[in-house]
Design a protein around this motif. Structure first.
Motif, PDB file in Angstrom:
ATOM      1  N   LEU A  45      -9.737  11.244  -7.310  1.00 37.42           N
ATOM      2  CA  LEU A  45      -8.948  10.451  -8.251  1.00 37.42           C
ATOM      3  C   LEU A  45      -9.558   9.059  -8.405  1.00 37.42           C
ATOM      4  CD1 LEU A  45      -6.478  10.105 -10.067  1.00 37.42           C
ATOM      5  CD2 LEU A  45      -5.138   9.494  -8.017  1.00 37.42           C
ATOM      6  N   GLY A  46     -10.037   8.498  -7.304  1.00 38.07           N
ATOM      7  CA  GLY A  46     -10.682   7.194  -7.365  1.00 38.07           C
ATOM      8  C   GLY A  46     -11.928   7.210  -8.228  1.00 38.07           C
ATOM      9  N   ILE A  47     -12.737   8.263  -8.100  1.00 37.24           N
ATOM     10  CA  ILE A  47     -13.935   8.389  -8.935  1.00 37.24           C
ATOM     11  C   ILE A  47     -13.539   8.475 -10.405  1.00 37.24           C
ATOM     12  CG2 ILE A  47     -15.887   9.880  -9.509  1.00 37.24           C
ATOM     13  CD1 ILE A  47     -15.907  10.705  -6.504  1.00 37.24           C
ATOM     14  N   GLU A  48     -12.483   9.230 -10.687  1.00 36.36           N
ATOM     15  CA  GLU A  48     -11.999   9.376 -12.061  1.00 36.36           C
ATOM     16  C   GLU A  48     -11.561   8.030 -12.648  1.00 36.36           C
ATOM     17  OE1 GLU A  48      -7.917  11.072 -14.021  1.00 36.36           O
ATOM     18  OE2 GLU A  48      -8.884  12.348 -12.515  1.00 36.36           O
ATOM     19  N   LYS A  49     -10.943   7.183 -11.824  1.00 37.09           N
ATOM     20  CA  LYS A  49     -10.424   5.898 -12.300  1.00 37.09           C
ATOM     21  C   LYS A  49     -11.474   4.795 -12.293  1.00 37.09           C
ATOM     22  CE  LYS A  49      -6.146   7.368 -12.798  1.00 37.09           C
ATOM     23  NZ  LYS A  49      -5.550   7.488 -14.154  1.00 37.09           N
ATOM     24  N   ALA A  50     -12.585   5.009 -11.601  1.00 37.71           N
ATOM     25  CA  ALA A  50     -13.594   3.960 -11.439  1.00 37.71           C
ATOM     26  C   ALA A  50     -14.265   3.629 -12.764  1.00 37.71           C
ATOM     27  CB  ALA A  50     -14.633   4.396 -10.414  1.00 37.71           C
ATOM     28  N   THR A  51     -14.499   2.332 -12.983  1.00 39.12           N
ATOM     29  CA  THR A  51     -15.186   1.875 -14.195  1.00 39.12           C
ATOM     30  C   THR A  51     -16.505   1.181 -13.885  1.00 39.12           C
ATOM     31  OG1 THR A  51     -13.924  -0.202 -14.167  1.00 39.12           O
ATOM     32  CG2 THR A  51     -13.014   1.616 -15.460  1.00 39.12           C
ATOM     33  N   GLY A  52     -16.874   1.101 -12.615  1.00 40.35           N
ATOM     34  CA  GLY A  52     -18.155   0.509 -12.241  1.00 40.35           C
ATOM     35  C   GLY A  52     -19.305   1.480 -12.458  1.00 40.35           C
ATOM     36  N   ASP A  53     -20.521   0.961 -12.389  1.00 36.25           N
ATOM     37  CA  ASP A  53     -21.720   1.786 -12.536  1.00 36.25           C
ATOM     38  C   ASP A  53     -22.105   2.468 -11.228  1.00 36.25           C
ATOM     39  OD1 ASP A  53     -22.059   0.900 -15.218  1.00 36.25           O
ATOM     40  OD2 ASP A  53     -22.940  -0.963 -14.450  1.00 36.25           O
ATOM     41  N   PHE A  54     -21.614   1.932 -10.115  1.00 37.12           N
ATOM     42  CA  PHE A  54     -21.915   2.457  -8.795  1.00 37.12           C
ATOM     43  C   PHE A  54     -20.609   2.708  -8.047  1.00 37.12           C
ATOM     44  CE2 PHE A  54     -25.526  -0.004 -10.151  1.00 37.12           C
ATOM     45  CZ  PHE A  54     -26.628   0.738  -9.757  1.00 37.12           C
ATOM     46  N   ILE A  55     -20.642   3.699  -7.157  1.00 39.95           N
ATOM     47  CA  ILE A  55     -19.477   4.053  -6.347  1.00 39.95           C
ATOM     48  C   ILE A  55     -19.812   3.839  -4.873  1.00 39.95           C
ATOM     49  CG2 ILE A  55     -17.910   5.903  -5.641  1.00 39.95           C
ATOM     50  CD1 ILE A  55     -17.473   5.165  -8.522  1.00 39.95           C
ATOM     51  N   ALA A  56     -18.905   3.192  -4.157  1.00 40.13           N
ATOM     52  CA  ALA A  56     -18.980   3.106  -2.698  1.00 40.13           C
ATOM     53  C   ALA A  56     -17.626   3.518  -2.141  1.00 40.13           C
ATOM     54  CB  ALA A  56     -19.352   1.693  -2.246  1.00 40.13           C
ATOM     55  N   PHE A  57     -17.625   4.013  -0.932  1.00 42.11           N
ATOM     56  CA  PHE A  57     -16.393   4.498  -0.309  1.00 42.11           C
ATOM     57  C   PHE A  57     -16.098   3.684   0.955  1.00 42.11           C
ATOM     58  CE2 PHE A  57     -18.397   8.067  -2.498  1.00 42.11           C
ATOM     59  CZ  PHE A  57     -17.358   8.535  -3.294  1.00 42.11           C
ATOM     60  N   LEU A  58     -14.828   3.608   1.279  1.00 37.02           N
ATOM     61  CA  LEU A  58     -14.417   2.919   2.504  1.00 37.02           C
ATOM     62  C   LEU A  58     -13.110   3.524   2.986  1.00 37.02           C
ATOM     63  CD1 LEU A  58     -14.929   0.604   4.533  1.00 37.02           C
ATOM     64  CD2 LEU A  58     -13.616  -0.898   3.018  1.00 37.02           C
ATOM     65  N   ASP A  59     -13.056   3.902   4.250  1.00 35.68           N
ATOM     66  CA  ASP A  59     -11.794   4.351   4.838  1.00 35.68           C
ATOM     67  C   ASP A  59     -10.893   3.145   5.070  1.00 35.68           C
ATOM     68  OD1 ASP A  59     -12.712   6.924   4.776  1.00 35.68           O
ATOM     69  OD2 ASP A  59     -13.168   7.049   6.920  1.00 35.68           O
ATOM     70  N   ALA A  60      -9.600   3.354   4.979  1.00 32.69           N
ATOM     71  CA  ALA A  60      -8.655   2.237   5.016  1.00 32.69           C
ATOM     72  C   ALA A  60      -8.584   1.552   6.374  1.00 32.69           C
ATOM     73  CB  ALA A  60      -7.261   2.726   4.604  1.00 32.69           C
ATOM     74  N   ASP A  61      -9.062   2.203   7.428  1.00 28.65           N
ATOM     75  CA  ASP A  61      -9.057   1.573   8.749  1.00 28.65           C
ATOM     76  C   ASP A  61     -10.456   1.131   9.179  1.00 28.65           C
ATOM     77  OD1 ASP A  61      -9.903   4.175   8.958  1.00 28.65           O
ATOM     78  OD2 ASP A  61      -8.370   4.802  10.401  1.00 28.65           O
ATOM     79  N   ASP A  62     -11.397   1.136   8.248  1.00 31.47           N
ATOM     80  CA  ASP A  62     -12.753   0.660   8.505  1.00 31.47           C
ATOM     81  C   ASP A  62     -13.006  -0.612   7.697  1.00 31.47           C
ATOM     82  OD1 ASP A  62     -12.900   3.000   9.961  1.00 31.47           O
ATOM     83  OD2 ASP A  62     -14.128   4.060   8.492  1.00 31.47           O
ATOM     84  N   TYR A  63     -14.192  -1.200   7.841  1.00 36.64           N
ATOM     85  CA  TYR A  63     -14.486  -2.399   7.059  1.00 36.64           C
ATOM     86  C   TYR A  63     -15.989  -2.588   6.900  1.00 36.64           C
ATOM     87  CZ  TYR A  63     -14.933  -4.528  11.758  1.00 36.64           C
ATOM     88  OH  TYR A  63     -15.275  -4.809  13.059  1.00 36.64           O
ATOM     89  N   TYR A  64     -16.347  -3.308   5.840  1.00 35.62           N
ATOM     90  CA  TYR A  64     -17.745  -3.618   5.545  1.00 35.62           C
ATOM     91  C   TYR A  64     -18.178  -4.878   6.281  1.00 35.62           C
ATOM     92  CZ  TYR A  64     -17.629  -0.420   1.466  1.00 35.62           C
ATOM     93  OH  TYR A  64     -17.537   0.656   0.634  1.00 35.62           O
ATOM     94  N   LEU A  65     -19.481  -4.951   6.565  1.00 33.81           N
ATOM     95  CA  LEU A  65     -20.100  -6.142   7.124  1.00 33.81           C
ATOM     96  C   LEU A  65     -20.823  -6.910   6.015  1.00 33.81           C
ATOM     97  CD1 LEU A  65     -21.480  -4.666  10.475  1.00 33.81           C
ATOM     98  CD2 LEU A  65     -19.432  -6.075  10.138  1.00 33.81           C
ATOM     99  N   PRO A  66     -21.161  -8.177   6.236  1.00 32.46           N
ATOM    100  CA  PRO A  66     -21.762  -8.996   5.164  1.00 32.46           C
ATOM    101  C   PRO A  66     -23.076  -8.468   4.601  1.00 32.46           C
ATOM    102  CG  PRO A  66     -20.902 -10.412   6.887  1.00 32.46           C
ATOM    103  CD  PRO A  66     -20.798  -9.003   7.415  1.00 32.46           C
ATOM    104  N   ASN A  67     -23.779  -7.615   5.319  1.00 39.12           N
ATOM    105  CA  ASN A  67     -25.057  -7.065   4.839  1.00 39.12           C
ATOM    106  C   ASN A  67     -24.889  -5.728   4.111  1.00 39.12           C
ATOM    107  OD1 ASN A  67     -24.339  -5.540   7.061  1.00 39.12           O
ATOM    108  ND2 ASN A  67     -26.401  -5.449   7.941  1.00 39.12           N
ATOM    109  N   ARG A  68     -23.648  -5.363   3.780  1.00 44.74           N
ATOM    110  CA  ARG A  68     -23.349  -4.013   3.277  1.00 44.74           C
ATOM    111  C   ARG A  68     -24.220  -3.594   2.098  1.00 44.74           C
ATOM    112  NH1 ARG A  68     -23.262   0.080   1.275  1.00 44.74           N
ATOM    113  NH2 ARG A  68     -21.607   1.625   0.987  1.00 44.74           N
TER     114      ARG A  68
END
Length: 312
Positions: free
Chosen positions: A76-99
């Motif tokens: 559903l997220g892919i269907e709603k996405a309007t960006g040119d690129f897709i990235a995923f993240l679990d709700a209990d995880d997080y990105y670092l500044p070098n992502r």
């Protein structure tokens, strides 16, 4: 770059704000798409607040507002996405500044469909660390060295020795490349749907290594991780993995472009996990059968189940 970050939300109210803010730190992140999946906690209210506070945060639910699982939520997220690129993240995880450091360079090349990196581990409590350190330690989840895109598919399947794994949190993919797949995440799998997706994605697209020697995102380990319960054998891992490999085998049998040796390997992996979950007498019947008809299924299966820690 205009990146859409997709976050399925279920039972993660304590960690959701951190996950969202870790994505919003990047100017390249065009939007953060929250798919609230009928979470039993207070996550929906937190999603609503985040969508009000941040213009780039968008909240969606399934049309029936029921629980569908992580795979359909990502679809559903892919269907709603309007960006040119897709990235995923679990709700209990997080990105670092070098992502997205590697992505900003690699995606300048048109033949690069996707980029993957390394995932670290963060224990949210001392109890979580005490319970699960033996499972995750402080190891990186990653492909261990840089490989050509054509090696990623057989490597993920376990055909190239100790190869390592891609974690979905570290994948960035061109949205238009996703349409090389007939289906995104399979609704038939409640667990390991990300692994099955990554198998097929690595077959159809060119995935390149980004940062592999240090984490670009962190896996949050706590007492309620569903996948943690599998990894620590609170749920029999062979039971969930046989479902995964049956799904992969069904797909491979219908995909003419997959080489015969790869199809044979997938079938043997499926058989090995089927043997692992079979009742005692059926198990020995299957072992005797394959000793005669397909001995490598027994040999490779026993090795994979007992010694390969990086094989899903």
């Amino acid at each position: 770059m205009k990146i859409s970050v997709i976050i399925p939300v279920y039972n993660a109210e304590k960690f959701l704000t951190q996950a969202v803010e870790s994505a919003l730190q990047f100017s390249e992140v065009y939007e953060v798409i929250l798919i609230e999946d009928k979470s039993p906690d207070n996550a929906l209210e937190i999603c609503r607040k985040l969508a009000v506070i941040h213009d780039r945060v968008k909240l969606f639910q399934h049309p029936d507002k029921e629980n569908h699982g992580a795979g359909p939520s990502r679809n559903l997220g892919i269907e709603k996405a309007t960006g040119d690129f897709i990235a995923f993240l679990d709700a209990d995880d997080y990105y670092l500044p070098n992502r997205f450091d590697a992505e900003k360079e690699l995606f300048k090349k048109l033949n690069v469909d996707g980029v993957y990196g390394a995932l670290g581990v963060h224990y949210y409590s001392e109890k979580a660390k005490a319970d699960y350190y033996k499972v995750f330690g402080n190891r990186l989840t990653t492909i261990y060295k840089k490989h050509k895109p054509e090696d990623v598919f057989p490597g993920q399947l376990g055909m190239k020795g100790s190869f390592g794994l891609i974690h979905l949190d570290t994948l960035t993919i061109r949205k238009n490349a996703l349409y090389k797949l007939d289906t995104f995440f399979k609704k038939t799998l409640r667990l390991h749907q990300d692994t099955e997706f990554l198998f097929r994605l690595s077959f159809f697209t060119n995935l390149y290594p980004g940062i592999l020697n240090e984490p670009i995102a962190m896996r949050g380990v706590h007492e309620n991780n569903r996948i943690t319960k599998v990894d620590t054998r609170k749920i029999n891992p062979a039971t969930t993995r046989v479902m995964l490999w049956r799904e992969v085998n069904d797909w491979a049998e219908g995909e003419a472009a997959i080489p015969d040796d790869v199809k044979i390997h997938i079938k043997r992996m499926t058989r090995s996990f089927e043997i692992a979950i079979a009742p005692f007498f059926k198990k020995w019947f299957m072992i005797l059968k394959y000793l005669v008809t397909d001995y490598p299924s027994i040999r490779s299966g026993l090795y994979n189940i007992n010694f390969r820690r990086d094989l899903m």
